[in-house]
Design an enzyme around this catalytic site. Structure first.
Site, PDB file in Angstrom:
ATOM      1  N   ARG A  86     -14.887  12.134   7.083  1.00  0.00           N
ATOM      2  CA  ARG A  86     -13.599  12.768   7.411  1.00  0.00           C
ATOM      3  C   ARG A  86     -13.232  13.812   6.365  1.00  0.00           C
ATOM      4  O   ARG A  86     -12.697  14.869   6.670  1.00  0.00           O
ATOM      5  CB  ARG A  86     -12.489  11.703   7.489  1.00  0.00           C
ATOM      6  CG  ARG A  86     -12.574  10.854   8.745  1.00  0.00           C
ATOM      7  CD  ARG A  86     -11.724   9.615   8.618  1.00  0.00           C
ATOM      8  NE  ARG A  86     -10.325   9.924   8.379  1.00  0.00           N
ATOM      9  CZ  ARG A  86      -9.463   9.121   7.768  1.00  0.00           C
ATOM     10  NH1 ARG A  86      -9.857   7.932   7.334  1.00  0.00           N
ATOM     11  NH2 ARG A  86      -8.226   9.468   7.590  1.00  0.00           N
TER      12      ARG A  86
ATOM     13  N   LYS B 249      -8.886  -2.356   5.504  1.00  0.00           N
ATOM     14  CA  LYS B 249      -9.142  -2.830   4.138  1.00  0.00           C
ATOM     15  C   LYS B 249      -8.178  -3.950   3.745  1.00  0.00           C
ATOM     16  O   LYS B 249      -8.545  -4.883   3.048  1.00  0.00           O
ATOM     17  CB  LYS B 249      -9.060  -1.657   3.156  1.00  0.00           C
ATOM     18  CG  LYS B 249     -10.277  -0.729   3.274  1.00  0.00           C
ATOM     19  CD  LYS B 249     -10.174   0.495   2.404  1.00  0.00           C
ATOM     20  CE  LYS B 249      -9.200   1.485   2.958  1.00  0.00           C
ATOM     21  NZ  LYS B 249      -9.249   2.831   2.410  1.00  0.00           N
TER      22      LYS B 249
ATOM     23  N   ASP C  72     -15.630   1.930   6.477  1.00  0.00           N
ATOM     24  CA  ASP C  72     -14.546   2.848   6.113  1.00  0.00           C
ATOM     25  C   ASP C  72     -15.019   3.847   5.064  1.00  0.00           C
ATOM     26  O   ASP C  72     -14.656   5.023   5.101  1.00  0.00           O
ATOM     27  CB  ASP C  72     -13.329   2.077   5.595  1.00  0.00           C
ATOM     28  CG  ASP C  72     -12.254   3.052   5.148  1.00  0.00           C
ATOM     29  OD1 ASP C  72     -11.747   3.782   6.011  1.00  0.00           O
ATOM     30  OD2 ASP C  72     -11.956   3.130   3.939  1.00  0.00           O
TER      31      ASP C  72
ATOM     32  N   HIS D 293       0.859  -1.187   0.000  1.00  0.00           N
ATOM     33  CA  HIS D 293       0.000   0.000   0.000  1.00  0.00           C
ATOM     34  C   HIS D 293       0.890   1.229   0.000  1.00  0.00           C
ATOM     35  O   HIS D 293       1.811   1.338   0.804  1.00  0.00           O
ATOM     36  CB  HIS D 293      -0.905   0.022   1.241  1.00  0.00           C
ATOM     37  CG  HIS D 293      -1.761   1.250   1.277  1.00  0.00           C
ATOM     38  ND1 HIS D 293      -2.976   1.327   0.639  1.00  0.00           N
ATOM     39  CD2 HIS D 293      -1.552   2.467   1.824  1.00  0.00           C
ATOM     40  CE1 HIS D 293      -3.491   2.525   0.814  1.00  0.00           C
ATOM     41  NE2 HIS D 293      -2.638   3.242   1.522  1.00  0.00           N
TER      42      HIS D 293
HETATM   43  N1  URA Z   1      -6.013   6.196   2.327  1.00  0.00           N
HETATM   44  C1  URA Z   1      -6.973   5.472   2.935  1.00  0.00           C
HETATM   45  O1  URA Z   1      -7.377   4.417   2.447  1.00  0.00           O
HETATM   46  N2  URA Z   1      -7.487   5.932   4.075  1.00  0.00           N
HETATM   47  C2  URA Z   1      -7.071   7.068   4.664  1.00  0.00           C
HETATM   48  O2  URA Z   1      -7.571   7.418   5.703  1.00  0.00           O
HETATM   49  C3  URA Z   1      -6.080   7.819   4.023  1.00  0.00           C
HETATM   50  C4  URA Z   1      -5.565   7.359   2.846  1.00  0.00           C
END
Ligand code: URA
Length: 427
Positions: free
Chosen positions: A173, A192, A166, A87
């Site tokens: 957010r 995730k 999320d 990631h």
């Molecule tokens: N990428 C994500 O998947 N979540 C975050 O909170 C920030 C970047």
């Protein structure tokens, strides 16, 4: 933990006043939010309380567990190969996934890259791949497993069933100035990855003016939090901290980045991009306990074979010509000397305004718009020498792009010290 019935107001007050929430309270909060009995404004207040007061390790684990539990979890344990994913926290010109997934597949692991789309000045991997004629990002679970077993890598959209909490929290957010909270970022990313079913994870945490994290200190804190959190869920997690002051490679956009990724898979490409891919592939090989040389899979064409197979398995034609912008215009240097830096944030913003990125998640992106950085830090340039190439669909955007790109280039009279690409490793 409170006695008596739980209420959103009392949990917000507890977090606001610095008291630790229990696992039961956090799981109640997330479930009630998803069910609609905790209101958006209450969750917004909670996110802001977390932004200011952070989360303890046990609160963070509980939040991550609740986000994972809000949806389905993939089970990849029956694959015949070890799974390892990467990631990146996002950078300008970051087309690493397109190269790395096939490299690590060629090294013998399975790479399940379930990705999201880009927002703002950093591009999204799916947007880049969608510039390949026919390629599709939506795959069924069975197709993901088949791709991992037969090809060794899959890059596709994370389905709506994966960590749905999320998606709700991230959208909230985004509009409440709470994206930049380290525990919230960590919970979002790690949930995730755990839900996707990978056994191991390498994080590429970008640091610098083109990155989410501008300072090494904040990036290290984020990396440490995610490495620990991944470990708490049984995912072997390591992190690399890499520089994102200048764009990675030369191409910034969608089809232009795919073309550059293919160049690397063919054994060429810009040195910084190749070096980062080799570093990350080595780290992923270690995590998957595979003894294979990343440079060999680039040199012998086996990574390129996996790339072609991956594209074809998702309906794309790897031999098809990539789309090109209607207008390609060069920007020349007005100064002479040595390039001391190319501002990644400015270049990313130019590419975004040309159409390569989106402002709202509903927006579509241009497959062809983008920027090529013809000059990189350390290069000697003369007056009148081309330093950028603008790829545009709309001629009205050229003048602003040209002026902004000129402002992104810094030239000094002597060469500066070379800056390291890898700033640290954790885990
Ligand atoms: N990428 C994500 O998947 N979540 C975050 O909170 C920030 C970047």
């Amino acid at each position: 933990m409170s006695n008596g019935p739980l209420s959103a107001v009392s949990l917000i007050a507890a977090k606001r006043d610095g008291r630790e929430l229990s696992g039961v309270e956090i799981s109640w909060l997330i479930e009630s939010y998803l069910a609609g009995s905790v209101a958006e404004e209450q969750m917004a207040a909670m996110l802001m309380a977390i932004y200011f007061n952070s989360l303890t390790r046990s609160e963070l684990v509980a939040l991550t567990r609740s986000i994972i539990g809000s949806g389905e979890q993939m089970d990849l344990s029956r694959l015949s190969k070890p799974t390892v994913d990467k990631h990146s926290t996002g950078g300008v010109g970051d087309k690493v996934s397109l190269i790395l997934a096939p490299m690590v597949a060629a090294m013998g692991a399975a790479v399940p890259q379930l990705s999201g789309r880009g927002l703002g000045h950093t591009g999204g991997t799916l947007d880049k791949l969608e510039s390949i004629p026919g390629w599709r990002s939506e795959l069924s679970r069975a197709e993901v497993v088949k791709g991992l077993e037969e090809v060794g890598c899959v890059i596709c959209a994370a389905g709506p069933g994966l960590a749905p909490a999320d998606r709700r929290l991230y959208a909230l957010r985004d509009v409440t100035a709470t994206v930049e909270s380290i525990p919230l970022i960590a919970a979002s990313i790690i949930s995730k990855k755990v839900a996707e079913g990978t056994s191991a994870l390498l994080l590429d945490v970008k640091v610098g003016r083109g990155a989410f994290m501008k300072s090494l200190e904040r990036a290290t804190e984020l990396a440490r939090t995610m490495v620990d959190l991944g470990g708490d869920f049984g995912v072997s997690t390591k992190a690399v901290l890499s520089a994102m002051d200048d764009p990675l490679g030369r191409a910034v956009g969608n089809s232009v980045e795919v073309a550059e990724a293919v160049e690397v898979l063919a054994g060429g490409g810009p040195a910084d991009l190749v070096d980062l891919c080799v570093e990350l592939a080595g780290g992923m090989g270690e995590l998957a306990r595979i003894d294979a040389d990343p440079l060999r899979v680039l040199g012998d064409g086996s990574a390129m074979d996996r790339y072609r197979a991956m594209v074809a398995a998702q309906g794309g034609d790897p031999a098809a010509e990539l789309p090109r912008a209607r207008i390609v215009e060069r920007v020349t240097s007005v100064g002479a000397g040595f390039v001391s830096s190319v501002d990644a944030l400015k270049v990313g913003e130019v590419a975004w305004k040309l159409g390569a990125g989106r402002s709202r998640k509903e927006d579509s992106v241009s497959a062809t718009a983008g920027v090529i950085c013809l000059a990189k830090a350390g290069d000697r340039v003369a007056v009148g020498q081309p330093v950028f190439e603008i790829h545009a669909d709309d001629p009205a955007l050229l003048a602003t792009a040209e002026a902004e790109l000129r402002g992104a280039l810094s030239i000094a009279s002597s060469p500066g010290p070379s800056r390291p690409l890898i700033l640290g490793r954790l885990g």
